[in-house]
Design an enzyme around this catalytic site. Sequence first.
Site, PDB file in Angstrom:
ATOM      1  N   GLY A  12      38.148 117.514  39.031  1.00 47.51           N
ATOM      2  CA  GLY A  12      39.496 117.171  38.480  1.00 47.51           C
ATOM      3  C   GLY A  12      39.107 116.240  37.247  1.00 47.51           C
ATOM      4  O   GLY A  12      38.448 115.906  37.020  1.00 47.51           O
ATOM      5  N   ASP A  13      40.487 116.032  36.624  1.00 46.82           N
ATOM      6  CA  ASP A  13      40.624 115.114  35.447  1.00 46.82           C
ATOM      7  C   ASP A  13      42.024 114.797  35.445  1.00 46.82           C
ATOM      8  O   ASP A  13      42.793 114.933  36.547  1.00 46.82           O
ATOM      9  CB  ASP A  13      40.041 115.817  34.333  1.00 46.82           C
ATOM     10  CG  ASP A  13      39.931 114.800  32.921  1.00 46.82           C
ATOM     11  OD1 ASP A  13      39.105 113.981  33.256  1.00 46.82           O
ATOM     12  OD2 ASP A  13      40.688 114.669  32.248  1.00 46.82           O
ATOM     13  N   LYS A  42      33.618 121.010  30.402  1.00 46.07           N
ATOM     14  CA  LYS A  42      34.750 120.611  30.580  1.00 46.07           C
ATOM     15  C   LYS A  42      35.593 121.583  30.629  1.00 46.07           C
ATOM     16  O   LYS A  42      35.321 122.582  29.704  1.00 46.07           O
ATOM     17  CB  LYS A  42      35.239 119.455  29.557  1.00 46.07           C
ATOM     18  CG  LYS A  42      36.125 118.563  29.954  1.00 46.07           C
ATOM     19  CD  LYS A  42      36.000 117.430  30.949  1.00 46.07           C
ATOM     20  CE  LYS A  42      37.246 116.669  31.565  1.00 46.07           C
ATOM     21  NZ  LYS A  42      36.614 115.373  31.956  1.00 46.07           N
TER      22      LYS A  42
HETATM   23  P1  NDP Z   1      45.565 111.196  36.109  1.00 50.93           P
HETATM   24  O1  NDP Z   1      46.269 112.389  36.016  1.00 50.93           O
HETATM   25  O2  NDP Z   1      45.473 110.923  37.725  1.00 50.93           O
HETATM   26  O3  NDP Z   1      46.364 109.943  35.712  1.00 50.93           O
HETATM   27  C1  NDP Z   1      46.395 109.633  34.410  1.00 50.93           C
HETATM   28  C2  NDP Z   1      46.967 108.472  33.946  1.00 50.93           C
HETATM   29  O4  NDP Z   1      46.974 108.579  32.623  1.00 50.93           O
HETATM   30  C3  NDP Z   1      48.797 108.635  34.285  1.00 50.93           C
HETATM   31  O5  NDP Z   1      49.062 107.322  34.544  1.00 50.93           O
HETATM   32  C4  NDP Z   1      49.179 109.302  33.081  1.00 50.93           C
HETATM   33  O6  NDP Z   1      50.665 108.709  32.845  1.00 50.93           O
HETATM   34  C5  NDP Z   1      48.238 108.443  31.938  1.00 50.93           C
HETATM   35  N1  NDP Z   1      48.433 109.273  30.860  1.00 50.93           N
HETATM   36  C6  NDP Z   1      47.806 110.654  30.694  1.00 50.93           C
HETATM   37  N2  NDP Z   1      47.941 111.026  29.445  1.00 50.93           N
HETATM   38  C7  NDP Z   1      48.692 109.984  28.658  1.00 50.93           C
HETATM   39  C8  NDP Z   1      49.058 110.065  27.581  1.00 50.93           C
HETATM   40  N3  NDP Z   1      48.885 111.019  26.514  1.00 50.93           N
HETATM   41  N4  NDP Z   1      49.814 108.694  27.056  1.00 50.93           N
HETATM   42  C9  NDP Z   1      49.829 107.844  28.152  1.00 50.93           C
HETATM   43  N5  NDP Z   1      49.358 107.946  29.252  1.00 50.93           N
HETATM   44  C10 NDP Z   1      49.039 109.138  29.819  1.00 50.93           C
HETATM   45  O7  NDP Z   1      44.128 111.212  35.788  1.00 50.93           O
HETATM   46  P2  NDP Z   1      42.717 110.319  35.990  1.00 50.93           P
HETATM   47  O8  NDP Z   1      42.996 108.948  36.584  1.00 50.93           O
HETATM   48  O9  NDP Z   1      41.913 111.288  36.793  1.00 50.93           O
HETATM   49  O10 NDP Z   1      42.288 110.336  34.503  1.00 50.93           O
HETATM   50  C11 NDP Z   1      42.273 109.240  33.528  1.00 50.93           C
HETATM   51  C12 NDP Z   1      41.287 109.084  32.592  1.00 50.93           C
HETATM   52  O11 NDP Z   1      40.022 109.031  33.269  1.00 50.93           O
HETATM   53  C13 NDP Z   1      41.289 110.168  31.627  1.00 50.93           C
HETATM   54  O12 NDP Z   1      40.938 109.781  30.391  1.00 50.93           O
HETATM   55  C14 NDP Z   1      40.032 110.866  32.243  1.00 50.93           C
HETATM   56  O13 NDP Z   1      39.494 111.754  31.532  1.00 50.93           O
HETATM   57  C15 NDP Z   1      38.953 109.770  32.896  1.00 50.93           C
HETATM   58  N6  NDP Z   1      38.340 110.170  33.897  1.00 50.93           N
HETATM   59  C16 NDP Z   1      38.657 110.635  35.117  1.00 50.93           C
HETATM   60  C17 NDP Z   1      37.773 110.893  36.179  1.00 50.93           C
HETATM   61  C18 NDP Z   1      38.019 111.552  37.322  1.00 50.93           C
HETATM   62  O14 NDP Z   1      37.057 111.554  38.445  1.00 50.93           O
HETATM   63  N7  NDP Z   1      39.299 111.692  37.663  1.00 50.93           N
HETATM   64  C19 NDP Z   1      36.344 110.520  35.898  1.00 50.93           C
HETATM   65  C20 NDP Z   1      35.978 110.220  34.698  1.00 50.93           C
HETATM   66  C21 NDP Z   1      36.919 109.869  33.678  1.00 50.93           C
HETATM   67  P3  NDP Z   1      51.712 110.029  32.902  1.00 50.93           P
HETATM   68  O15 NDP Z   1      51.770 110.223  34.502  1.00 50.93           O
HETATM   69  O16 NDP Z   1      52.937 109.376  32.315  1.00 50.93           O
HETATM   70  O17 NDP Z   1      51.043 110.973  32.192  1.00 50.93           O
HETATM   71  O1  2IT Z   2      35.382 112.886  33.006  1.00 48.51           O
HETATM   72  C1  2IT Z   2      34.699 113.208  34.163  1.00 48.51           C
HETATM   73  O2  2IT Z   2      33.637 112.458  34.179  1.00 48.51           O
HETATM   74  C2  2IT Z   2      35.501 113.766  35.251  1.00 48.51           C
HETATM   75  N1  2IT Z   2      36.553 114.222  34.915  1.00 48.51           N
HETATM   76  C3  2IT Z   2      34.941 113.940  36.452  1.00 48.51           C
HETATM   77  C4  2IT Z   2      34.038 115.250  36.196  1.00 48.51           C
HETATM   78  C5  2IT Z   2      33.524 115.707  37.718  1.00 48.51           C
HETATM   79  O3  2IT Z   2      32.754 116.827  37.526  1.00 48.51           O
HETATM   80  O4  2IT Z   2      33.700 114.945  38.727  1.00 48.51           O
END
Ligand code: NDP
Ligand code: 2IT
Length: 444
Positions: free
Chosen positions: A165-166, A126
């Site tokens: 991404g994340d 990560k």
């Molecule tokens: P995005 O940046 O697309 O969206 C994040 C969302 O979470 C936004 O709505 C944001 O609101 C909110 N958020 C982030 N930080 C905070 C905070 N401190 N308090 C309240 N709300 C918050 O990210 P993702 O959708 O990609 O990721 C969301 C979660 O899923 C994370 O935990 C990530 O690690 C996990 N994840 C993502 C994957 C992926 O493929 N993208 C895969 C597996 C897990 P705001 O805009 O107000 O910050």
């Molecule tokens: O938390 C996660 O699994 C991710 N943000 C996706 C990682 C990836 O390599 O697609």
Amino acid sequence: MAYTDEIRELVWKRNPGEAEFHQAVDEFLNGIEPVVQKHEKEYRDGMLLERLVEPERSISFRIPWVDDHGKLHVNRGYRIQFNSAIGPYKGGLRFHPSVNRSILNFLAFEQIFKNALTGLSIGGGKGGADFDPKGKSDREVMAFCQSFMTELFHYIGAREDVPAGDIGVGAREIGFLYGQYKRLTRQFEGTLTGKGIEWGGSLVRVEATGFGLAYITEELLQYYGNTLQGKTVAVSGSGNVAVHAAQKAEELGARVVTMSDSGGYIYDERGIDIQAVKEIKEVRRGRIREYVDAIPSADYYDGANVWETPCDVALPCATQNELSLDSARLLVKNGVKAVCEGANMPTTLEATEYLLSEKIPFLPGKASNAGGVAVSELEMAQNAMQTYRSFEDVDSQLQSIMKNIFRQLREAAEAYDMKDNFVAGANIAGFSKVARVMKAQGYV
Ligand code: NDP
Ligand code: 2IT
């Protein structure tokens, strides 16, 4: 002292103040306790747990970049290459002001077991930076991404370490990062995933985490003789994971009534209009409160807790520790039937233990959000072969991967007399595989 307690002590001592990392290790060690008891001598002789909790490599670097007013900024970037036993390091990049070593250690550590559960050949890593993309122009984001990659490119590669991404890193950022990677290395290769469809990306990668979460939630409900059809679902977050989880849950017949961001949450009794959310978040890069401008019958609750909403199924899809013990109590009081994590570690340890003690079906993120990284690996495979697969083809493989993950959780929990404890099941199944492979590869 129990071997797992010795490891806790070691991690706490070696990584002082890293609360999120300690939390992830704590939950993991609780889950694998019975496996460790069974194999204690073997693990101790090979110092397996000592090796497992220490990243293979951990890089941090300076990122200078210039904003639109000519002012210089300096951020800190990281890449944690935690474990490569079963494949190249794989895991996302997070750009958020809260990013620090603790958060990335926890994310990279959980990624090891998540990636093992996918059944694909990917290790755990990560990275990210304490950069806040919010309110920045495209040019500023580009300048930051180029400076970030100018350091990171030394340490990554299609067979070495493949970021994606994340939070705060989506299609725009991956584009800028990839452009700079290609410029520096002169290679067009699959070193990042989540790429655009016209330049090596895989269909379904954008949707994969959210869709995978909805598929495995359906699988969990079916196991209890139920389905998503007709269920009221509360989703938190409104980013990549939240939007696509809500979309697939609605396609499977559920009514999704909430979405949120760090400002507050919206409630739409008729079911969230996903297109309206996509327009606000993906096109305008706006705030979730703008939803009520498009859908005036919906409500916006500023600064409020989304988990106060009565629902059958809760899908936390925003960030770590967003679902506290108090929130878990509210959910149970309001009759929640399942909680499935879309984010990484969104439920605090106390809340998780409470939900398990109340016998609420619960899926931990390291299993239920694995669809994203799984399709990332399918993107790597397509890049290696210079081929492109259809949406239906990738989507159907994603469904079977999620089914297979649920089966592993169920069987691992049953094998250790913890039927229906899918937190233990995920830790045991993921760990057992990594432990076998680390043993086979010797003391490295
Ligand atoms: P995005 O940046 O697309 O969206 C994040 C969302 O979470 C936004 O709505 C944001 O609101 C909110 N958020 C982030 N930080 C905070 C905070 N401190 N308090 C309240 N709300 C918050 O990210 P993702 O959708 O990609 O990721 C969301 C979660 O899923 C994370 O935990 C990530 O690690 C996990 N994840 C993502 C994957 C992926 O493929 N993208 C895969 C597996 C897990 P705001 O805009 O107000 O910050
Ligand atoms: O938390 C996660 O699994 C991710 N943000 C996706 C990682 C990836 O390599 O697609």
